[in-house]
Design an enzyme around this catalytic site. Structure first.
Site, PDB file in Angstrom:
ATOM      1  N   ARG A  63      -2.270 -59.788 -41.082  1.00  0.00           N
ATOM      2  CA  ARG A  63      -1.551 -58.512 -40.936  1.00  0.00           C
ATOM      3  C   ARG A  63      -0.598 -58.565 -39.734  1.00  0.00           C
ATOM      4  O   ARG A  63       0.517 -58.060 -39.796  1.00  0.00           O
ATOM      5  CB  ARG A  63      -2.547 -57.361 -40.759  1.00  0.00           C
ATOM      6  CG  ARG A  63      -3.595 -57.282 -41.855  1.00  0.00           C
ATOM      7  CD  ARG A  63      -3.311 -56.214 -42.874  1.00  0.00           C
ATOM      8  NE  ARG A  63      -3.221 -54.906 -42.263  1.00  0.00           N
ATOM      9  CZ  ARG A  63      -2.439 -53.922 -42.700  1.00  0.00           C
ATOM     10  NH1 ARG A  63      -1.662 -54.123 -43.734  1.00  0.00           N
ATOM     11  NH2 ARG A  63      -2.430 -52.757 -42.104  1.00  0.00           N
ATOM     12  N   HIS A 113      -4.911 -45.419 -33.167  1.00  0.00           N
ATOM     13  CA  HIS A 113      -5.787 -46.408 -33.804  1.00  0.00           C
ATOM     14  C   HIS A 113      -5.501 -47.830 -33.315  1.00  0.00           C
ATOM     15  O   HIS A 113      -5.872 -48.793 -33.977  1.00  0.00           O
ATOM     16  CB  HIS A 113      -5.664 -46.332 -35.330  1.00  0.00           C
ATOM     17  CG  HIS A 113      -6.273 -45.078 -35.908  1.00  0.00           C
ATOM     18  ND1 HIS A 113      -6.026 -44.641 -37.187  1.00  0.00           N
ATOM     19  CD2 HIS A 113      -7.130 -44.182 -35.363  1.00  0.00           C
ATOM     20  CE1 HIS A 113      -6.706 -43.519 -37.405  1.00  0.00           C
ATOM     21  NE2 HIS A 113      -7.369 -43.210 -36.321  1.00  0.00           N
ATOM     22  N   CYS A 140      -8.443 -65.457 -22.932  1.00  0.00           N
ATOM     23  CA  CYS A 140      -7.814 -64.265 -22.338  1.00  0.00           C
ATOM     24  C   CYS A 140      -6.902 -64.705 -21.197  1.00  0.00           C
ATOM     25  O   CYS A 140      -7.341 -65.461 -20.317  1.00  0.00           O
ATOM     26  CB  CYS A 140      -8.908 -63.331 -21.825  1.00  0.00           C
ATOM     27  SG  CYS A 140      -8.280 -61.998 -20.770  1.00  0.00           S
ATOM     28  N   ASN A 205       5.270 -35.563 -47.079  1.00  0.00           N
ATOM     29  CA  ASN A 205       4.453 -36.616 -47.685  1.00  0.00           C
ATOM     30  C   ASN A 205       4.886 -36.829 -49.138  1.00  0.00           C
ATOM     31  O   ASN A 205       5.520 -35.966 -49.739  1.00  0.00           O
ATOM     32  CB  ASN A 205       2.971 -36.198 -47.642  1.00  0.00           C
ATOM     33  CG  ASN A 205       2.029 -37.380 -47.538  1.00  0.00           C
ATOM     34  OD1 ASN A 205       2.380 -38.405 -46.949  1.00  0.00           O
ATOM     35  ND2 ASN A 205       0.846 -37.260 -48.099  1.00  0.00           N
ATOM     36  N   LEU A 206       4.511 -37.984 -49.651  1.00  0.00           N
ATOM     37  CA  LEU A 206       4.845 -38.284 -51.046  1.00  0.00           C
ATOM     38  C   LEU A 206       4.098 -37.345 -51.989  1.00  0.00           C
ATOM     39  O   LEU A 206       4.606 -36.943 -53.024  1.00  0.00           O
ATOM     40  CB  LEU A 206       4.472 -39.735 -51.336  1.00  0.00           C
ATOM     41  CG  LEU A 206       5.108 -40.407 -52.538  1.00  0.00           C
ATOM     42  CD1 LEU A 206       6.623 -40.348 -52.480  1.00  0.00           C
ATOM     43  CD2 LEU A 206       4.636 -41.856 -52.636  1.00  0.00           C
ATOM     44  N   ALA A 223       9.399 -40.580 -47.345  1.00  0.00           N
ATOM     45  CA  ALA A 223       9.642 -40.386 -45.911  1.00  0.00           C
ATOM     46  C   ALA A 223      11.075 -40.760 -45.534  1.00  0.00           C
ATOM     47  O   ALA A 223      11.687 -40.105 -44.692  1.00  0.00           O
ATOM     48  CB  ALA A 223       8.639 -41.216 -45.098  1.00  0.00           C
TER      49      ALA A 223
HETATM   50  P1  OAD Z   1      -3.339 -43.636 -46.336  1.00  0.00           P
HETATM   51  O1  OAD Z   1      -3.107 -44.915 -47.035  1.00  0.00           O
HETATM   52  O2  OAD Z   1      -4.674 -43.005 -46.429  1.00  0.00           O
HETATM   53  O3  OAD Z   1      -2.283 -42.534 -46.850  1.00  0.00           O
HETATM   54  C1  OAD Z   1      -0.924 -42.801 -46.923  1.00  0.00           C
HETATM   55  C2  OAD Z   1      -0.198 -41.518 -47.339  1.00  0.00           C
HETATM   56  O4  OAD Z   1       1.185 -41.793 -47.346  1.00  0.00           O
HETATM   57  C3  OAD Z   1      -0.572 -41.003 -48.737  1.00  0.00           C
HETATM   58  O5  OAD Z   1      -0.807 -39.604 -48.693  1.00  0.00           O
HETATM   59  C4  OAD Z   1       0.690 -41.316 -49.569  1.00  0.00           C
HETATM   60  O6  OAD Z   1       0.936 -40.333 -50.566  1.00  0.00           O
HETATM   61  C5  OAD Z   1       1.779 -41.262 -48.504  1.00  0.00           C
HETATM   62  N1  OAD Z   1       2.945 -42.089 -48.818  1.00  0.00           N
HETATM   63  C6  OAD Z   1       2.994 -43.290 -49.445  1.00  0.00           C
HETATM   64  N2  OAD Z   1       4.255 -43.739 -49.516  1.00  0.00           N
HETATM   65  C7  OAD Z   1       5.029 -42.785 -48.917  1.00  0.00           C
HETATM   66  C8  OAD Z   1       6.426 -42.665 -48.682  1.00  0.00           C
HETATM   67  N3  OAD Z   1       7.306 -43.607 -49.052  1.00  0.00           N
HETATM   68  N4  OAD Z   1       6.859 -41.557 -48.042  1.00  0.00           N
HETATM   69  C9  OAD Z   1       5.992 -40.590 -47.648  1.00  0.00           C
HETATM   70  N5  OAD Z   1       4.676 -40.651 -47.853  1.00  0.00           N
HETATM   71  C10 OAD Z   1       4.192 -41.740 -48.473  1.00  0.00           C
HETATM   72  O7  OAD Z   1      -2.896 -43.869 -44.817  1.00  0.00           O
HETATM   73  P2  OAD Z   1      -3.253 -43.024 -43.516  1.00  0.00           P
HETATM   74  O8  OAD Z   1      -3.337 -41.579 -43.828  1.00  0.00           O
HETATM   75  O9  OAD Z   1      -2.326 -43.458 -42.453  1.00  0.00           O
HETATM   76  O10 OAD Z   1      -7.514 -46.080 -39.891  1.00  0.00           O
HETATM   77  O11 OAD Z   1      -4.703 -43.573 -43.190  1.00  0.00           O
HETATM   78  C11 OAD Z   1      -5.371 -43.044 -42.087  1.00  0.00           C
HETATM   79  C12 OAD Z   1      -6.259 -44.100 -41.496  1.00  0.00           C
HETATM   80  O12 OAD Z   1      -7.136 -44.615 -42.495  1.00  0.00           O
HETATM   81  C13 OAD Z   1      -5.546 -45.343 -40.991  1.00  0.00           C
HETATM   82  O13 OAD Z   1      -4.980 -45.209 -39.706  1.00  0.00           O
HETATM   83  C14 OAD Z   1      -6.622 -46.365 -40.998  1.00  0.00           C
HETATM   84  C15 OAD Z   1      -7.210 -46.058 -42.348  1.00  0.00           C
HETATM   85  O14 OAD Z   1      -8.489 -46.480 -42.586  1.00  0.00           O
HETATM   86  C16 OAD Z   1      -8.317 -47.019 -39.403  1.00  0.00           C
HETATM   87  O15 OAD Z   1      -8.356 -48.137 -39.875  1.00  0.00           O
HETATM   88  C17 OAD Z   1      -9.169 -46.561 -38.254  1.00  0.00           C
END
Ligand code: OAD
Length: 239
Positions: A63, A113, A140, A205-206, A223
């Site tokens: 990643r 995060h 380190c 959001n999407l 976005a």
């Molecule tokens: P998610 O993968 O859960 O959600 C991504 C969101 O972005 C969804 O609601 C999609 O509909 C939206 N989306 C996708 N493509 C898009 C676009 N082009 N424009 C606008 N919106 C779009 O990701 P997060 O909510 O960031 O944490 O996930 C939250 C946390 O869960 C992450 O930080 C990570 C994960 O597990 C840790 O690992 C601690």
């Protein structure tokens, strides 16, 4: 808009999706999602790391290498433009571990995060910028111990800088959530904290997030289109 001074923006994986970085959860766009391809408990928990460090280090090495090939998209650039031009309070709280907000030029960014491009030495508790692999157990730069791990918050660990985030939320007049599913706390609860202090709450959001009903306004779309249009509105209303 005229009365708005302090803005808090929460971003999630959706803001980087159009830069070619997979989201975590599958959405209606049908794009690839990380947690469909990997078990969270294997690659994103301290227990998974203790069980199979090579698997976890290899996963984050891939990643880390991948994000360095990606570029910010119009949503990152628009937020950086707002950061540069907004004279009031502004904080971009990102759940993302990529550096695309910074590479677009944003400065007031907080990574709750963690960050792919940092390594955390669990021996001396210091963090260093890190772009190379960790799987070969490099030492380190501070203390010389071979005890580096990705500086990424795993499930069961405390997100970073919560005091700063809650202080910004307490002063917020406008809270905007961009590209996050609202599935993971504490970030998913920020909208309620913002509502409690009387901030206007807007979701970009999407598709509707899990906590969509908490927002006073929701705009659905990509976005790369929604964010630049919203930033134009904010800056025009201020002028
Ligand atoms: P998610 O993968 O859960 O959600 C991504 C969101 O972005 C969804 O609601 C999609 O509909 C939206 N989306 C996708 N493509 C898009 C676009 N082009 N424009 C606008 N919106 C779009 O990701 P997060 O909510 O960031 O944490 O996930 C939250 C946390 O869960 C992450 O930080 C990570 C994960 O597990 C840790 O690992 C601690």
């Amino acid at each position: 808009m005229a009365r708005i001074r302090n803005i808090v923006i929460l971003t999630g994986a959706g803001v980087s999706a159009e830069s070619g970085i997979d989201t975590f959860r599958a959405g209606s766009d049908g794009g690839p999602s990380l947690w469909e391809q990997h078990r969270v408990e294997d690659v994103a928990t301290p227990e998974g790391f203790a069980r199979d460090p090579d698997l976890v280090l290899g996963f984050y090495d891939m990643r880390r290498a991948a994000i360095q090939t990606k570029q910010p998209n119009p949503a990152h650039h628009a937020l950086a433009r707002l950061d540069a031009q907004w004279e009031g309070g502004l904080l971009i709280v990102t759940q993302n571990v990529d550096d695309l907000h910074e590479r677009a030029g944003a400065r007031r960014v907080l990574h709750m995060h963690g960050e792919h491009l940092k390594a955390w030495c669990t021996a001396c508790d210091t963090r260093s910028r890190w772009t190379a692999p960790l799987i070969d157990r490099p030492r380190c730069p501070g203390c010389g111990a071979a005890a580096l791990r990705p500086d990424v918050v795993w499930f069961g660990e405390m997100p970073y800088e919560m005091d700063t985030i809650y202080a910004a939320l307490r002063d917020a007049d406008l809270f905007v959530s961009v590209g996050t599913s609202g599935a993971v706390y504490p970030a998913a609860g920020f909208v309620r904290d913002a509502r409690e202090v009387g901030a206007w709450t807007l979701e970009l959001n999407l598709e509707r997030s899990q906590g969509s009903h908490w927002f006073q306004e929701t705009r659905l779309g990509r976005a790369s289109e929604l964010v630049p249009a919203w930033v134009d509105e904010v800056l025009a209303a201020r002028a």
